[in-house]
Design an enzyme around this catalytic site. Structure first.
Site, PDB file in Angstrom:
ATOM      1  N   LYS A   1     -16.003  27.758 -32.212  1.00 51.43           N
ATOM      2  CA  LYS A   1     -16.432  27.226 -30.915  1.00 51.43           C
ATOM      3  C   LYS A   1     -15.706  27.831 -29.714  1.00 51.43           C
ATOM      4  CE  LYS A   1     -18.969  24.290 -30.089  1.00 51.43           C
ATOM      5  NZ  LYS A   1     -18.939  22.837 -30.246  1.00 51.43           N
TER       6      LYS A   1
ATOM      7  N   SER B   1     -12.414  24.356 -30.474  1.00 52.36           N
ATOM      8  CA  SER B   1     -12.586  23.073 -31.147  1.00 52.36           C
ATOM      9  C   SER B   1     -11.507  22.931 -32.206  1.00 52.36           C
ATOM     10  CB  SER B   1     -13.968  23.019 -31.794  1.00 52.36           C
ATOM     11  OG  SER B   1     -13.970  22.074 -32.846  1.00 52.36           O
TER      12      SER B   1
ATOM     13  N   LYS C   1      -8.397   4.019   1.741  1.00 49.32           N
ATOM     14  CA  LYS C   1      -7.747   5.308   1.538  1.00 49.32           C
ATOM     15  C   LYS C   1      -7.873   5.857   0.117  1.00 49.32           C
ATOM     16  CE  LYS C   1      -4.458   3.299   4.163  1.00 49.32           C
ATOM     17  NZ  LYS C   1      -5.461   2.549   4.906  1.00 49.32           N
TER      18      LYS C   1
ATOM     19  N   TYR D   1     -10.281  -5.100  13.068  1.00 51.06           N
ATOM     20  CA  TYR D   1      -9.609  -4.759  11.812  1.00 51.06           C
ATOM     21  C   TYR D   1      -9.589  -5.946  10.853  1.00 51.06           C
ATOM     22  CZ  TYR D   1      -5.966  -3.490   8.489  1.00 51.06           C
ATOM     23  OH  TYR D   1      -5.284  -3.231   7.340  1.00 51.06           O
TER      24      TYR D   1
ATOM     25  N   ASN E   1      -2.772  -1.175  13.446  1.00 53.50           N
ATOM     26  CA  ASN E   1      -4.222  -0.993  13.312  1.00 53.50           C
ATOM     27  C   ASN E   1      -4.687   0.340  13.906  1.00 53.50           C
ATOM     28  OD1 ASN E   1      -4.080  -3.490  12.199  1.00 53.50           O
ATOM     29  ND2 ASN E   1      -5.104  -4.579  13.866  1.00 53.50           N
TER      30      ASN E   1
ATOM     31  N   SER F   1       0.815  -1.214   0.000  1.00 48.75           N
ATOM     32  CA  SER F   1       0.000   0.000   0.000  1.00 48.75           C
ATOM     33  C   SER F   1       0.850   1.267   0.000  1.00 48.75           C
ATOM     34  CB  SER F   1      -0.942   0.013   1.214  1.00 48.75           C
ATOM     35  OG  SER F   1      -0.202  -0.017   2.413  1.00 48.75           O
TER      36      SER F   1
ATOM     37  N   GLU G   1     -18.109  21.613 -17.663  1.00 47.92           N
ATOM     38  CA  GLU G   1     -18.528  20.235 -17.933  1.00 47.92           C
ATOM     39  C   GLU G   1     -17.776  19.253 -17.033  1.00 47.92           C
ATOM     40  OE1 GLU G   1     -17.828  21.369 -22.254  1.00 47.92           O
ATOM     41  OE2 GLU G   1     -19.031  19.564 -22.472  1.00 47.92           O
TER      42      GLU G   1
ATOM     43  N   ASN H   1     -15.928  26.298 -25.944  1.00 48.49           N
ATOM     44  CA  ASN H   1     -16.588  25.244 -25.163  1.00 48.49           C
ATOM     45  C   ASN H   1     -16.358  25.425 -23.662  1.00 48.49           C
ATOM     46  OD1 ASN H   1     -17.501  23.935 -27.499  1.00 48.49           O
ATOM     47  ND2 ASN H   1     -15.535  22.880 -27.727  1.00 48.49           N
TER      48      ASN H   1
ATOM     49  N   GLN I   1      -7.580  -1.661   4.280  1.00 46.75           N
ATOM     50  CA  GLN I   1      -6.468  -0.963   3.621  1.00 46.75           C
ATOM     51  C   GLN I   1      -6.970  -0.257   2.356  1.00 46.75           C
ATOM     52  OE1 GLN I   1      -2.316  -2.405   3.528  1.00 46.75           O
ATOM     53  NE2 GLN I   1      -2.708  -2.885   1.380  1.00 46.75           N
TER      54      GLN I   1
ATOM     55  N   THR J   1     -39.031  26.719 -13.743  1.00 53.40           N
ATOM     56  CA  THR J   1     -39.382  25.441 -13.147  1.00 53.40           C
ATOM     57  C   THR J   1     -39.606  24.521 -14.339  1.00 53.40           C
ATOM     58  OG1 THR J   1     -41.752  25.933 -13.117  1.00 53.40           O
ATOM     59  CG2 THR J   1     -40.521  26.508 -11.136  1.00 53.40           C
ATOM     60  N   HIS J   2     -39.212  23.286 -14.200  1.00 54.50           N
ATOM     61  CA  HIS J   2     -39.240  22.335 -15.323  1.00 54.50           C
ATOM     62  C   HIS J   2     -38.404  22.842 -16.495  1.00 54.50           C
ATOM     63  CE1 HIS J   2     -42.843  20.665 -13.225  1.00 54.50           C
ATOM     64  NE2 HIS J   2     -43.098  21.937 -13.033  1.00 54.50           N
TER      65      HIS J   2
HETATM   66  N1  ARG Z   1      -1.387  -0.831   5.584  1.00 56.33           N
HETATM   67  C1  ARG Z   1      -2.400  -1.242   6.524  1.00 56.33           C
HETATM   68  C2  ARG Z   1      -3.720  -0.496   6.219  1.00 56.33           C
HETATM   69  O1  ARG Z   1      -3.675   0.457   5.518  1.00 56.33           O
HETATM   70  C3  ARG Z   1      -1.948  -0.926   7.906  1.00 56.33           C
HETATM   71  C4  ARG Z   1      -2.590  -1.783   8.936  1.00 56.33           C
HETATM   72  C5  ARG Z   1      -2.098  -3.172   8.811  1.00 56.33           C
HETATM   73  N2  ARG Z   1      -2.532  -3.989   9.881  1.00 56.33           N
HETATM   74  C6  ARG Z   1      -2.420  -5.292   9.840  1.00 56.33           C
HETATM   75  N3  ARG Z   1      -2.851  -5.953  10.859  1.00 56.33           N
HETATM   76  N4  ARG Z   1      -1.883  -5.933   8.829  1.00 56.33           N
HETATM   77  O2  ARG Z   1      -4.768  -0.885   6.668  1.00 56.33           O
END
Ligand code: ARG
Length: 475
Positions: A296, A290, A338, A330, A123, A36, A303, A298, A335, A168-169
């Site tokens: 054009k 364009s 994020k 956990y 964790n 990660s 958008e 745009n 993971q 409206t509409h």
């Molecule tokens: N990289 C992990 C995450 O983003 C960190 C926590 C990992 N914990 C574990 N027990 N393997 O969740």
């Protein structure tokens, strides 16, 4: 080393941080799905701040020596310096930001580094980092939204008496002012900011010290680390602390609603830019040409703002689906929490900035708005109201008469104000000259002085109040 999917030799490849009981290394596929660092390095600063708060607490509680704690803090500052300077080498084999930082710390300061991870787990560490990171981002989003509100307020102030058709509409309904229309978005953004502030207040509790899931036997002081990191208090329940992600979902829900509001305004900008409306112009700064049609211009930025809701709401759905059905506490599924949040934050920040830029760039076309306001018999309601007011008609009957007048004008292909008095009187004999005054779109808008109404005087007051409200907020 074996090929893809094979296992590696323990000697070089068993994970240095947790590999104590492992004989061999992970397969390449295992490493690829597990890693990660490619995204969680975005929380590097928060990870280091969390570690510094943790080790200061360990020393204060006599869990590590003051000397070791000082050495660890010094080393963490060095690591942060390397990250900020861009010289830090992030390693996939160390999986995530937590182990990358700790491993580099060990290289820099040696043995004391091994004492940092006492009384905590990745964790609670990752939950802490993520809350700290999101809290910072919410502050940035709040400031950006306020800037957008100011941009819209300025624009509304300058156009508080520009008459345009209200819809409206998407059918011409009644005359409104352009300032009133823009101030509607300022109100939406105010509620959006409220949602982000609520989210920030609720997420501001510290998971640190929940450890893996059950707490820790060390005499840690969670209140101390919470305070050091600017959290209001430690979270009450260690299982909840490591497994809760509703703070991120709440952010994404607020972000989705905000992105939806931006999308609506963006869509109106696209409409207003068209040859059929011509209500506003955007300069070269926020438009593109364009490659084939030389004429054009745009509204690409609008958008794209209109489209960003896809990423933001998609991120909400993604994280909600991911969390659904996960047992306490956990699980590694988490993971994956994020990236959707990072994606949503990036999309939202860009959308808000682009919208503020367009709000400042746009040139309203007063004449085109006024001409459009006169189309579609937008003052028919005013005629009905006038019959009620001046001739004591019941509103239903007055509505009927006004409708009949619209029918006559439609047949003649003219506006209500173009009908002669004789033509009007053939529908309702009591109509007199004074009716022409209420047929004017300017008069129609100016008459709507009820609280929250579109009258220019009301809009000017709303602009003033909104400006004062925003300026009164502490920075
Ligand atoms: N990289 C992990 C995450 O983003 C960190 C926590 C990992 N914990 C574990 N027990 N393997 O969740």
């Amino acid at each position: 080393m074996s090929g893809s999917g094979g296992t590696r030799e323990k000697s070089e490849n068993a994970n240095a941080m947790w590999g104590g009981r492992f004989e061999g290394g992970a397969s390449d596929i295992m490493a690829a799905i597990n890693v990660s660092i490619g995204f969680d390095k975005r929380m590097a600063a928060q990870d280091i701040h969390g570690s510094k708060a943790h080790v200061a607490m360990l020393a204060a509680q006599g869990i590590v020596s003051a000397a070791d704690a000082a050495e660890i803090a010094r080393g963490l500052d060095l690591v942060l310096g390397e990250i900020e300077a861009g010289t830090f080498v992030f390693k996939d084999v160390l999986e995530d930001i937590h182990m990358n930082v700790e491993s580099r710390l060990a290289e820099l300061i040696g043995a004391p580094a091994g004492r940092l991870h006492t009384g905590r787990s990745r964790n609670d560490q990752v939950a802490t980092d993520f809350r700290l990171w999101l809290r910072d981002e919410i502050d940035v989003v709040l400031a950006a939204l306020k800037d957008l509100q100011f941009a819209l307020i300025e624009r509304a102030d300058a156009a508080s008496d520009y008459i345009m058709p209200g819809f409206t509409h998407l059918q011409n309904a009644q005359p409104v002012t352009f300032g009133h229309h823009l101030m509607a978005y300022v109100e939406m953004l105010e509620r959006d900011r409220g949602r982000f502030r609520d989210c920030r207040a609720r997420l501001n509790e510290s998971p640190l010290g929940a450890a893996a899931l059950a707490g820790t036997p060390y005499p840690i002081d969670r209140t101390m680390t919470a305070a050091a990191l600017g959290f209001d208090r430690p979270m009450n329940n260690s299982l909840d602390a490591v497994s809760a992600r509703d703070f991120a979902l709440e952010f994404l829900a607020a972000a989705s609603i905000n992105a939806m509001h931006l999308s609506r305004l963006a869509d109106e900008i696209v409409l207003w830019m068209s040859a059929q409306f011509r209500f506003i112009k955007l300069s070269d700064a926020f438009t593109t040409g364009s490659s084939i049609m030389p004429q054009k211009r745009n509204p690409d930025a609008a958008e794209l703002v209109r489209a960003k809701i896809g990423r933001v709401a998609g991120s909400f759905t993604s994280l909600l689906t991911m969390m659904k059905g996960l047992p306490l506490a956990y699980s590694k599924d988490m993971q994956e929490d994020k990236e959707p949040v990072f994606l949503a934050v990036d999309a939202l920040m860009l959308a808000i900035a682009a919208m503020a830029g367009m709000a400042r760039d746009m040139q309203p076309n007063r004449q085109a708005m006024l001409a459009a306001a006169k189309l579609g018999f937008t003052t028919a309601t005013d005629v009905a109201d006038w019959l009620v007011r001046e001739h004591g008609k019941a509103f239903r009957e007055a509505h009927h008469i006004a409708g009949a007048l619209v029918g006559v004008a439609e047949k003649r292909g003219c506006g209500l104000e173009d009908l002669s008095l004789a033509e009007m009187q053939s529908v309702a004999p009591e109509i007199d000259e004074r009716v022409y005054a209420v047929l004017k779109v300017e008069a129609s808008a100016a008459a709507r002085t009820s609280f929250g109404g579109t009258a220019p005087a009301r809009v000017a007051a709303a602009v003033k109040a909104a400006k004062a409200r925003l300026l009164a907020e502490e920075a």
